[in-house]
Design an enzyme around this catalytic site. Structure first.
Site, short mmCIF file in Angstrom:
data_model
loop_
_atom_site.label_atom_id
_atom_site.label_comp_id
_atom_site.label_asym_id
_atom_site.label_seq_id
_atom_site.Cartn_x
_atom_site.Cartn_y
_atom_site.Cartn_z
N ILE A 69 16.60 60.14 -25.90
CA ILE A 69 16.20 58.87 -26.51
C ILE A 69 16.88 57.70 -25.81
O ILE A 69 16.50 56.54 -26.04
CB ILE A 69 16.53 58.85 -28.01
CG1 ILE A 69 18.04 59.04 -28.24
CG2 ILE A 69 15.74 59.91 -28.75
CD1 ILE A 69 18.45 58.94 -29.70
N ALA B 191 21.80 56.57 -19.79
CA ALA B 191 22.77 55.63 -19.24
C ALA B 191 23.33 56.18 -17.94
O ALA B 191 23.01 57.29 -17.52
CB ALA B 191 23.88 55.37 -20.25
N SER B 192 24.18 55.40 -17.29
CA SER B 192 24.67 55.79 -15.98
C SER B 192 25.62 56.99 -16.04
O SER B 192 25.68 57.79 -15.11
CB SER B 192 25.39 54.61 -15.31
OG SER B 192 26.44 54.14 -16.13
N LEU B 193 26.37 57.11 -17.15
CA LEU B 193 27.35 58.19 -17.25
C LEU B 193 26.94 59.27 -18.24
O LEU B 193 27.50 60.36 -18.21
CB LEU B 193 28.72 57.63 -17.65
CG LEU B 193 29.33 56.60 -16.71
CD1 LEU B 193 30.68 56.14 -17.24
CD2 LEU B 193 29.48 57.16 -15.30
N GLY B 194 26.00 58.98 -19.11
CA GLY B 194 25.60 59.97 -20.11
C GLY B 194 24.21 59.69 -20.63
O GLY B 194 23.59 58.69 -20.27
N GLN B 195 23.71 60.58 -21.48
CA GLN B 195 22.40 60.42 -22.09
C GLN B 195 22.45 60.95 -23.51
O GLN B 195 23.26 61.82 -23.83
CB GLN B 195 21.33 61.14 -21.27
CG GLN B 195 21.68 62.55 -20.90
CD GLN B 195 21.01 63.00 -19.61
OE1 GLN B 195 20.75 62.21 -18.71
NE2 GLN B 195 20.71 64.29 -19.53
N VAL B 196 21.57 60.40 -24.36
CA VAL B 196 21.64 60.69 -25.79
C VAL B 196 20.37 61.41 -26.24
O VAL B 196 19.26 61.04 -25.85
CB VAL B 196 21.82 59.38 -26.59
CG1 VAL B 196 21.94 59.69 -28.09
CG2 VAL B 196 23.05 58.63 -26.12
N ASP C 235 30.89 46.23 -25.78
CA ASP C 235 29.60 46.19 -25.08
C ASP C 235 28.50 45.77 -26.07
O ASP C 235 27.62 46.56 -26.41
CB ASP C 235 29.30 47.56 -24.49
CG ASP C 235 28.21 47.51 -23.42
OD1 ASP C 235 27.88 46.38 -22.99
OD2 ASP C 235 27.70 48.56 -23.03
#
Length: 533
Positions: free
Chosen positions: A102, A105-110, A258
């Site tokens: 959903i 991101a550059s370092l992770g994903q959800v 952020d």
């Protein structure tokens, strides 16, 4: 190389080249494209650079501020490997798991999932991101000595600190255990406030590379049309958002760093939801105190107090031209007031501070740079929600309610009382000192010692000019004598020597170009900047 050419570095002739805002913006857009091409680590670097007006010009800050932490998610098979390596088989740990991310991101994903009938959001670190980040950090570390060779000393200091700060920040952001700790602490600080919703961490399904938390849905905070359709008071949301960050920064000392619209939402009940605590920071008591003093000074339009707060916190050099900086502050406040003298915005004030920081290359404390950036982003979100939102009025009300303004007045009175006491003691001590001095004069035992201070190096300049003048006279005399003795080769050498001395003598009389040149801030320029935005 362009930066060096602009400042006439490594060149024998030519004046410094002025760079217009259009050129800065064009270069910034090229930098933005390069960062996007280089991948996740450099996207994060661009985000950090957007908080450092002591390193980059304002045009770069504006362009990089739009850098979104959004990249295509990794393949589910690779993400699944990380998840199962951290928690075990997906089918055993989760009731349901939607394999379509959903958020990427550059370092992770959800991903969205469920545990015991409870909806959760699962944040998974990107596969093999650790090796990529370490390799990129190595490239940055190797590049720094080359980069610093082309910039001035103060900028080199800021860049070196920035590289260290970035390496620390990105490693912390990859550590989901740290994010869980920060999230839990901030959630506890707002536990009794039903205006905000901060997801709860599911510790049993979290680790260094996986963070599972309560799923909290809502309307994106800048989707004003949907908010209006749901009958949500946007002005109240803006005020609550501002108050939440004032509490985090001034009272709690730990804050969500952020706050762009992608990380903020509003529930149907009007509660503000915070997402993604990977970028978060802490503020020590000294910085908190100075931030309070800064806000109070802005509210009171006390220019000297604003400058004192910036100097004490380390943002502004004590050697800066206070007259110029005061003019910048006065102009920023006057321009930001609008038609109503009481309605002015801190965003313009901070923007002018950032501009002046670049014009006078000072050093920004890392946490303060993040706080300044958070303040401007939050104010932008608030103005999107309510165009008539008054940032200073809300901050002033908050400081008054919390007793900070009264405390400030009490401290000023105490300091004034102490100063009066010291002055009284000094007055009592004056007569004996005068009597001793008159006695020494009467006994012819009075001496006066005078120390001449030459902070501008005028004596050194005078000595150089005298030496250059004497050598030039010798050179010209030698050239004439050698020419008369029919020694043309020797007379040419003497002529070259005299020409070099002439140039050196001429340059010694030229006034240096100070970095304290008055910045060209006018109401017209400020209006043009806002129209361009």
């Amino acid at each position: 190389m362009a930066y060096a050419r602009d400042r006439r570095r490594f060149l024998l002739f030519g004046r410094p080249r002025p760079v217009d805002p259009e050129t800065h913006r064009r270069r910034a857009e090229v930098l933005l494209e390069s960062l996007l091409t280089l991948g996740p680590t450099f996207i994060k670097l661009g985000q950090l650079l957007s908080t450092r007006p002591d390193v980059l010009p304002p045009a770069y800050i504006d362009v990089l501020s739009a850098l979104q932490d959004e990249v295509p998610p990794a393949e589910w098979s690779a993400a699944k490997e990380v998840l199962e390596d951290e928690l075990g088989p997906v089918g055993q740990r989760f009731d349901e798991f939607d394999t379509d991310a959903i958020s990427g991101a550059s370092l992770g994903q959800v991903y969205r999932a469920s545990i015991d009938g409870r909806d959760v959001a699962v944040k998974i670190r990107r596969p093999n991101i650790e090796d990529l980040v370490e390799a990129d950090l190595l490239v940055i570390r190797w590049s720094m000595p080359i980069l610093m060779y082309f910039v001035d000393e103060s900028r080199a200091f800021s860049l070196e600190n920035l590289a260290d700060e970035f390496a620390k920040t990105i490693r912390e952001e990859m550590d989901y255990e740290r994010e869980a700790t920060m999230l839990t602490e901030i959630r506890a600080n707002f536990a009794d406030d039903d205006r905000f919703l901060i997801p709860e961490v599911v510790d049993s399904h979290s680790g260094p590379r996986v963070l599972t938390m309560e799923y909290a849905g809502g309307t994106k905070i800048n989707d004003v049309e949907t908010l209006d359709e749901k009958g949500i008071d946007r002005g109240r949301i803006a005020e609550n958002l501002q108050r939440s960050y004032l509490q985090m920064i001034i009272d709690d000392g730990v804050f969500h760093a952020d706050p762009h619209p992608g990380n903020l939402a509003v529930t149907d009940e009007g509660r503000i939801v915070f997402y993604d605590f990977g970028m978060s920071g802490r503020v020590d008591e000294f910085v908190q105190e100075k931030i309070v003093e800064f806000y109070i000074a802005v509210a009171n339009q006390d220019i000297d107090a604003i400058l004192d707060a910036l100097i004490e916190i380390g943002t502004l050099s004590p050697e800066a031209d206070r007259a110029v900086m005061a003019e910048v502050m006065e102009l920023a406040i006057a321009d930001a007031r609008g038609e109503d003298i009481e309605q002015y915005r801190v965003q313009q004030i901070v923007g002018q501070i950032e501009d002046s920081i670049y014009e006078f290359p000072f050093r920004l404390p890392a946490n303060l740079a993040l706080v300044l950036r958070v303040a401007t982003v939050v104010e932008g979100v608030c103005v999107t929600l309510d165009p008539d939102f008054d940032f200073i009025a809300t901050a002033t009300d908050y400081l008054t309610e919390q007793g900070y303004r009264e405390e400030s007045i009490r401290r000023i009175l105490e300091e004034s009382g102490q100063q009066f006491q010291r002055s009284a003691e000094a007055l009592v001590q004056i007569p004996p000192k005068v009597d001793r001095t008159l006695g020494r004069i009467d006994r012819d035992d009075f001496y006066v010692r005078v120390d001449v201070e030459d902070s501008q190096g005028n004596f050194d300049k005078l000595a150089k000019r005298l030496i250059y003048g004497l050598l030039l006279t010798m050179g010209l005399f030698s050239m004439g004598v050698l020419y008369a003795l029919e020694a043309p080769e020797a007379s040419v050498v003497a002529a070259v020597f005299s020409a070099v001395l002439t140039v050196l003598l001429y340059r010694s009389f030229r006034k240096p170009r100070s970095i304290r040149a008055k910045p060209q801030f006018t109401r017209q320029n400020l209006r043009q900047r806002r129209e361009e935005e």
